[in-house]
Design a protein around this motif. Structure first.
Motif, short mmCIF file in Angstrom:
data_model
loop_
_atom_site.label_atom_id
_atom_site.label_comp_id
_atom_site.label_asym_id
_atom_site.label_seq_id
_atom_site.Cartn_x
_atom_site.Cartn_y
_atom_site.Cartn_z
N LYS A 1 -4.74 7.76 -3.63
CA LYS A 1 -4.50 9.15 -4.03
C LYS A 1 -5.40 10.03 -3.16
CE LYS A 1 -4.79 12.11 -8.07
NZ LYS A 1 -5.20 12.18 -9.48
N ARG A 2 -4.77 10.89 -2.35
CA ARG A 2 -5.51 11.68 -1.36
C ARG A 2 -5.02 13.12 -1.39
NH1 ARG A 2 -9.66 12.94 1.86
NH2 ARG A 2 -9.14 13.18 4.02
N LYS B 1 0.84 -1.19 0.00
CA LYS B 1 0.00 0.00 0.00
C LYS B 1 0.88 1.24 0.00
CE LYS B 1 -3.65 0.00 2.54
NZ LYS B 1 -4.59 0.08 3.66
N GLY B 2 0.50 2.21 -0.82
CA GLY B 2 1.22 3.46 -0.87
C GLY B 2 0.24 4.62 -0.92
N TYR B 3 0.74 5.81 -0.63
CA TYR B 3 -0.09 7.02 -0.65
C TYR B 3 0.52 8.05 -1.57
CZ TYR B 3 -2.31 5.10 3.46
OH TYR B 3 -2.98 4.28 4.32
N TYR B 4 -0.32 8.69 -2.35
CA TYR B 4 0.07 9.83 -3.17
C TYR B 4 -0.70 11.02 -2.62
CZ TYR B 4 0.41 12.99 -7.12
OH TYR B 4 0.63 14.08 -7.90
N ILE B 5 0.01 11.90 -1.92
CA ILE B 5 -0.62 13.06 -1.28
C ILE B 5 -0.25 14.28 -2.10
CG2 ILE B 5 -0.73 14.42 0.82
CD1 ILE B 5 0.08 11.79 2.30
N TYR B 6 -1.28 15.05 -2.47
CA TYR B 6 -1.07 16.21 -3.31
C TYR B 6 -1.85 17.41 -2.75
CZ TYR B 6 -5.70 15.03 -5.11
OH TYR B 6 -7.03 14.75 -5.22
N ASP C 1 -4.52 20.22 -2.53
CA ASP C 1 -5.87 20.25 -3.09
C ASP C 1 -6.64 21.42 -2.50
OD1 ASP C 1 -8.22 19.49 -4.35
OD2 ASP C 1 -8.69 17.93 -2.90
N ILE D 1 -2.36 2.06 -4.57
CA ILE D 1 -1.95 3.40 -4.16
C ILE D 1 -3.21 4.18 -3.87
CG2 ILE D 1 -0.89 5.54 -4.93
CD1 ILE D 1 1.35 4.01 -5.61
#
Length: 80
Positions: free
Chosen positions: A46-47, A8-13, A15, A44
């Motif tokens: 995406k949050r 599991k991975g996270y892509y934090i951007y 927003d 992944i």
């Protein structure tokens, strides 16, 4: 051998709208051989990290960004 050994991975951007988290699955197979399918064991999330854009002053911005940080932390800890 895999470069990263994680399921599991996270892509934090950044927003400004507060979008709903999106789960993206890793594919297996090859488009060349036309046998692509999604793996359900590696994904992944995406949050977005809400950045306030309507703050009265810097103290108000700090308070709003702190609230955004707490929301993100609660989301990530709920996923563990």
């Amino acid at each position: 051998m895999y470069r990263f050994d994680a399921s599991k991975g996270y892509y934090i951007y950044p927003d400004s709208e507060g979008q709903v988290p999106l789960v993206l699955n890793l594919n297996k197979g090859s488009t060349y051989e036309n046998n692509v399918s999604a793996r359900d064991d590696v994904n992944i999330i995406k949050r977005g990290f809400k950045i306030p854009n309507k703050a009265a002053d810097y103290d108000d911005f700090k308070m709003q960004i702190h609230e955004s940080k707490l929301v993100l932390q609660n989301f990530i800890t709920s996923q563990i």
